[in-house]
Write an enzyme that holds these catalytic residues in place. Structure first.
Site, PDB file in Angstrom:
ATOM      1  N   ARG A   1      73.627  58.117  35.457  1.00 20.85           N
ATOM      2  CA  ARG A   1      73.869  56.724  35.070  1.00 20.85           C
ATOM      3  C   ARG A   1      75.015  56.072  35.831  1.00 20.85           C
ATOM      4  NH1 ARG A   1      76.670  53.409  31.607  1.00 20.85           N
ATOM      5  NH2 ARG A   1      75.424  51.737  30.657  1.00 20.85           N
TER       6      ARG A   1
ATOM      7  N   LYS B   1      58.399  40.154  35.461  1.00 19.37           N
ATOM      8  CA  LYS B   1      57.800  40.831  34.289  1.00 19.37           C
ATOM      9  C   LYS B   1      58.581  42.121  34.022  1.00 19.37           C
ATOM     10  CE  LYS B   1      53.215  41.502  32.244  1.00 19.37           C
ATOM     11  NZ  LYS B   1      53.574  40.854  30.973  1.00 19.37           N
TER      12      LYS B   1
ATOM     13  N   HIS C   1      75.706  51.709  37.147  1.00 17.12           N
ATOM     14  CA  HIS C   1      75.052  50.405  37.242  1.00 17.12           C
ATOM     15  C   HIS C   1      74.507  50.132  38.640  1.00 17.12           C
ATOM     16  CE1 HIS C   1      76.852  49.868  33.347  1.00 17.12           C
ATOM     17  NE2 HIS C   1      76.264  48.686  33.212  1.00 17.12           N
TER      18      HIS C   1
ATOM     19  N   TYR D   1      56.609  45.755  34.816  1.00 18.88           N
ATOM     20  CA  TYR D   1      55.336  46.280  34.312  1.00 18.88           C
ATOM     21  C   TYR D   1      54.223  45.262  34.461  1.00 18.88           C
ATOM     22  CZ  TYR D   1      55.513  43.446  30.014  1.00 18.88           C
ATOM     23  OH  TYR D   1      55.523  42.400  29.126  1.00 18.88           O
TER      24      TYR D   1
ATOM     25  N   GLU E   1      57.005  29.465  26.006  1.00 21.53           N
ATOM     26  CA  GLU E   1      55.872  30.376  25.841  1.00 21.53           C
ATOM     27  C   GLU E   1      56.086  31.186  24.567  1.00 21.53           C
ATOM     28  OE1 GLU E   1      55.696  33.198  29.084  1.00 21.53           O
ATOM     29  OE2 GLU E   1      57.836  33.620  28.967  1.00 21.53           O
TER      30      GLU E   1
ATOM     31  N   LEU F   1      56.765  33.303  32.122  1.00 21.79           N
ATOM     32  CA  LEU F   1      56.040  34.290  32.914  1.00 21.79           C
ATOM     33  C   LEU F   1      54.755  33.603  33.388  1.00 21.79           C
ATOM     34  CD1 LEU F   1      56.019  37.407  33.680  1.00 21.79           C
ATOM     35  CD2 LEU F   1      54.034  37.406  32.174  1.00 21.79           C
TER      36      LEU F   1
ATOM     37  N   ARG G   1      51.300  39.729  41.341  1.00 23.37           N
ATOM     38  CA  ARG G   1      52.443  39.417  40.471  1.00 23.37           C
ATOM     39  C   ARG G   1      53.389  40.608  40.377  1.00 23.37           C
ATOM     40  NH1 ARG G   1      51.343  37.486  34.458  1.00 23.37           N
ATOM     41  NH2 ARG G   1      50.802  39.686  34.212  1.00 23.37           N
TER      42      ARG G   1
HETATM   43  N1  PDD Z   1      52.307  40.056  28.126  1.00 27.79           N
HETATM   44  N2  PDD Z   1      54.312  35.471  28.691  1.00 27.79           N
HETATM   45  C1  PDD Z   1      54.878  36.653  28.366  1.00 27.79           C
HETATM   46  C2  PDD Z   1      56.302  36.687  27.958  1.00 27.79           C
HETATM   47  C3  PDD Z   1      54.108  37.833  28.423  1.00 27.79           C
HETATM   48  O1  PDD Z   1      54.674  39.007  28.113  1.00 27.79           O
HETATM   49  C4  PDD Z   1      52.739  37.756  28.783  1.00 27.79           C
HETATM   50  C5  PDD Z   1      51.870  38.968  28.868  1.00 27.79           C
HETATM   51  C6  PDD Z   1      52.203  36.492  29.106  1.00 27.79           C
HETATM   52  C7  PDD Z   1      50.763  36.308  29.518  1.00 27.79           C
HETATM   53  O2  PDD Z   1      50.528  36.804  30.811  1.00 27.79           O
HETATM   54  P1  PDD Z   1      49.106  37.381  31.207  1.00 27.79           P
HETATM   55  O3  PDD Z   1      48.117  36.314  30.932  1.00 27.79           O
HETATM   56  O4  PDD Z   1      49.247  37.663  32.656  1.00 27.79           O
HETATM   57  O5  PDD Z   1      48.858  38.601  30.385  1.00 27.79           O
HETATM   58  C8  PDD Z   1      53.018  35.374  29.065  1.00 27.79           C
HETATM   59  C9  PDD Z   1      51.647  41.343  28.188  1.00 27.79           C
HETATM   60  C10 PDD Z   1      50.201  41.294  27.887  1.00 27.79           C
HETATM   61  C11 PDD Z   1      52.405  42.320  27.324  1.00 27.79           C
HETATM   62  O6  PDD Z   1      53.627  42.271  27.368  1.00 27.79           O
HETATM   63  O7  PDD Z   1      51.809  43.148  26.648  1.00 27.79           O
END
Ligand code: PDD
Length: 279
Positions: A97, A145, A99, A31, A177, A201, A50
């Site tokens: 379903r 992501k 895997h 996403y 993070e 991320l 990304r």
């Molecule tokens: N999340 N780290 C994680 C684990 C994240 O899920 C996000 C963003 C970031 C920051 O990335 P960016 O600056 O590209 O938004 C770092 C989004 C906003 C979410 O899950 O809603």
């Protein structure tokens, strides 16, 4: 509200996704979340780049960026606010379903919507937020992501149960993070954040903040920092698409600095200036 589902704009009440969707059964999807400032997508190209890296990371066949862009713009046309968030999710599609990957002709499920967004109040930014540290028990491909966010959800819930805003992940003593944001510290005047590795991320906001700091000739360190170093920092702040730049004034019940910091607040001003001037 209208949503974009597999090439069509439809009313949210008519949007149906099969229980056999691999996103539902396996969290087999990725996403993006994109901030809309003044009716413009912020850093669209970087989000698309990304997204393609995430898709490659899960071996999902190429999804056409132009098609996604067109879909997002059509949604934006129907959106009647100035500031909002686009959510975009792509899963490996619908198949009974199993895997193993489905046959190649199974189309991915592409879903997007835009909702209004309210930034944090000036008061919240001035006060800063509190966080706790938690063990980073996520997998070793955090750079993808993925929609599989259970560790992030559990960590955020733990923070909320303790009455604080967020949790910050710690791997081998080093801060990686937060649950949905990257994290920076300012230590002896140096802006420091975790380097881009498998274990964070690579945030778009993180990248923009580093550019803004370089423009301002701020010293930068891309070395991991420990929890103890974070406790002793002059400033700590989170960065993310929804978070923007959010000062952290308490970590594990320890006060950071004396008030929400000057560096984070001035970077937030610069970020917003850039977002609204690009718009
Ligand atoms: N999340 N780290 C994680 C684990 C994240 O899920 C996000 C963003 C970031 C920051 O990335 P960016 O600056 O590209 O938004 C770092 C989004 C906003 C979410 O899950 O809603």
């Amino acid at each position: 509200m209208m949503v974009y589902l597999n090439g069509k704009l439809i009313d949210e009440t008519a949007a149906c996704i099969s229980f056999d969707d691999r996103g539902f059964l396996f969290a087999d999807g990725v996403y993006e979340v994109v901030h809309i400032y003044s009716r413009q997508f912020f850093e669209w190209d970087r989000h698309m780049a990304r997204l393609q890296r995430s898709l490659e990371g899960i071996y999902l066949p190429h999804v056409d960026n132009d098609e996604l862009t067109q879909g997002a713009l059509t949604l934006l046309d129907r959106f009647d606010g100035d500031e909002g968030m686009l959510y975009l999710q792509i899963t490996r599609g619908v198949h009974p379903r199993s895997h193993a990957f489905p046959p190649q002709d199974v189309a991915p499920t592409i879903l997007m919507w835009i909702r209004p967004h309210q930034s944090f109040s000036a008061e919240t930014i001035q006060q800063g937020v509190s966080v706790i540290t938690v063990a980073d028990d996520r997998w070793a491909k955090v750079w993808i992501k993925t929609i599989g966010l259970l560790p992030n959800v559990l960590a955020k819930e733990k923070a909320h149960k303790l009455g604080v805003f967020d949790a910050v992940f710690v791997r081998d003593g080093m801060v990686t993070e937060a649950t949905s944001a990257n994290i920076f510290i300012v230590r002896q005047g140096v802006l420091q954040t975790h380097p881009v590795t498998n274990y964070i991320l690579p945030g778009i906001t993180r990248e923009v903040v580093l550019e803004l700091a370089r423009d301002r000739q701020m010293p930068i360190s891309l070395e991991p920092f420990s929890v103890e170093e974070m406790y002793l920092a002059e400033e700590v702040f989170l960065t993310g698409t929804t978070t923007e730049i959010l000062p952290v004034t308490q970590v594990d019940n320890k006060r950071i600095g004396t008030q929400a910091g000057g560096v984070s607040v001035s970077l937030l001003e610069a970020l917003r200036q850039r977002a609204y001037s690009v718009s």
